[in-house]
Design an enzyme around this catalytic site. Structure first.
Site, PDB file in Angstrom:
ATOM      1  N   SER A 162       0.815  -1.463   0.038  1.00  0.00           N
ATOM      2  CA  SER A 162      -0.022   0.346  -0.218  1.00  0.00           C
ATOM      3  C   SER A 162       1.169   1.375   0.039  1.00  0.00           C
ATOM      4  O   SER A 162       1.842   1.470   0.868  1.00  0.00           O
ATOM      5  CB  SER A 162      -0.904   0.194   1.607  1.00  0.00           C
ATOM      6  OG  SER A 162      -1.875  -0.843   1.128  1.00  0.00           O
ATOM      7  N   GLU A 199       0.133  -1.920  15.058  1.00  0.00           N
ATOM      8  CA  GLU A 199      -0.595  -2.428  13.705  1.00  0.00           C
ATOM      9  C   GLU A 199      -1.669  -2.613  13.516  1.00  0.00           C
ATOM     10  O   GLU A 199      -2.391  -2.003  12.659  1.00  0.00           O
ATOM     11  CB  GLU A 199       0.338  -2.911  12.181  1.00  0.00           C
ATOM     12  CG  GLU A 199      -0.683  -2.575  10.941  1.00  0.00           C
ATOM     13  CD  GLU A 199      -0.083  -3.613   9.659  1.00  0.00           C
ATOM     14  OE1 GLU A 199      -0.046  -3.018   8.495  1.00  0.00           O
ATOM     15  OE2 GLU A 199       0.934  -4.509   9.995  1.00  0.00           O
TER      16      GLU A 199
END
Length: 384
Positions: free
Chosen positions: A168, A251
């Site tokens: 990403s 995360e």
């Protein structure tokens, strides 16, 4: 002001309510009415997110919980959680900056050299730099330890070769937090090293992958004899797996996905107006159940945050939350799509459709839900 008010009051300290109000006022003032995030076909949305990051940084809100010497305000983990919740609830107007704030910066604080901290932390705290994550590979996604990207010594530095996928923000990132194999070992998790790689280094090539979520989300990254200095190594050579396990737990809880689910579900009755009274009883039951599951995911997130704050978080703790919030993402999306079919106005329907698209990636993003179940089972059964 945005009318959303949580249905339940979770005590997060006396400053939380004021902070929420401040963040919502900034969102109202600086984001256009139809904003659905930075990663759309309109480049203006990314520019909006970058400007908004600068505004947050000027007020000390972007890296709120960071120590003052690194550009933060030394706030509590709970105040930073408020920021995460408000940002994700309103289509993450920080764009890709959440990655640097939530885990890249804190990992550099814990494992980086003085030079690395001086070089990387101030730009993150100012909202000026975007990071991407070079973990997954074509043959090493959920089984990350089987990665093949290699780094070999070359004089005072390293030469990195390999391929990453599903990366990403690689098209816009200036830096990559990359995992590569530096030595062969009997145990696959050994011999891995984290590198901080500039994306403009010769030999780095990014190829976008089209997907349902829109541009910038998925990319291939090819590394062809990319040369980096010795100062690119984060932490101890060969101990990258330990760093990555820490990173992943931060995360997985760092994106407050439950906050958007809860806001959209809460907004549904008012958005539908008279049509809400015509909603089938079965759909109302599903709506109620989804709201209940929002509370469950929120409480699991808070448990992991408390453990992280105490320095005792384990992979299974983050996995339990990840399983719950992944299921919530998809459950709430299905309920909301059925509600939006009854009406609700253009804005509500656009938000629901956006949430629905994101929910399709929930079972694989940040580690597949199947792997999360394995991690949780191993911990519950004390299996190494």
């Amino acid at each position: 002001m945005i009318a959303y008010v949580p249905l339940m009051d979770f005590s997060m300290g006396q400053d939380a309510a004021g902070l929420r109000g401040e963040l919502r006022a900034l969102i109202d003032e600086h984001l256009p009415p139809g904003f659905l995030g930075a990663f759309t076909d309109d480049p203006a949305d990314l520019a909006t997110a970058q400007r908004f990051c600068g505004i947050l940084a000027e007020r000390g809100l972007l890296c709120l919980a960071w120590p003052p010497e690194y550009g933060g305000r030394g706030a509590s983990a709970w105040e930073q959680t408020v920021v995460r919740e408000e940002m994700w609830a309103h289509h993450e107007p920080r764009g890709a900056q959440y990655m640097g704030v939530n885990w890249v910066g804190p990992t550099i604080m814990r494992h980086g050299t003085a030079g690395q901290r001086e070089r990387h932390l101030p730009p993150i705290a100012r909202g000026e730099v975007i990071w991407c994550q070079g973990f997954s590979e074509p043959d090493a996604g959920s089984d990350l330890a089987s990665l093949r990207t290699s780094a070999r010594r070359d004089g005072d530095g390293w030469v990195i070769s390999g391929q990453k996928v599903w990366t990403s923000y690689a098209t816009m990132a200036q830096w990559c937090f990359l995992l590569a194999r530096t030595t062969k070992a009997d145990r696959r998790q050994d011999g891995l090293t984290v590198f901080l790689v500039p994306m403009d280094a010769p030999g780095v090539e990014v190829r976008p992958i089209g997907c349902l979520m829109g541009p910038h989300h998925l990319n291939e990254v090819f590394l062809s004899d990319v040369r980096v200095g010795a100062d690119a190594v984060l932490g101890t050579e060969g101990e990258g797996w330990r760093v990555v396990q820490e990173v992943l737990s931060f995360e997985r809880v760092g994106i407050a996905r439950y906050a958007r689910c809860e806001r959209l579900l809460h907004d549904a009755p008012a958005a539908l107006g008279d049509a809400w009274a015509e909603a089938p009883d079965e759909l109302r039951v599903r709506w109620t159940r989804a709201l209940t599951h929002c509370r469950r995911a929120r409480l699991l997130a808070y448990r992991v945050i408390a453990l992280q704050d105490a320095g005792t978080v384990r992979p299974g703790d983050a996995a339990a939350y990840r399983i719950a919030v992944t299921r919530l993402d998809q459950e709430s999306a299905e309920v909301l799509m059925d509600l939006a079919a009854l009406g609700g106005g253009t804005r509500f329907q656009e938000e629901v459709e956006d949430h629905f698209r994101y929910s399709h990636a929930a079972t694989v993003a940040s580690g597949s839900i199947d792997i999360q179940r394995v991690l949780l089972a191993r911990e519950l059964l004390a299996v190494s």
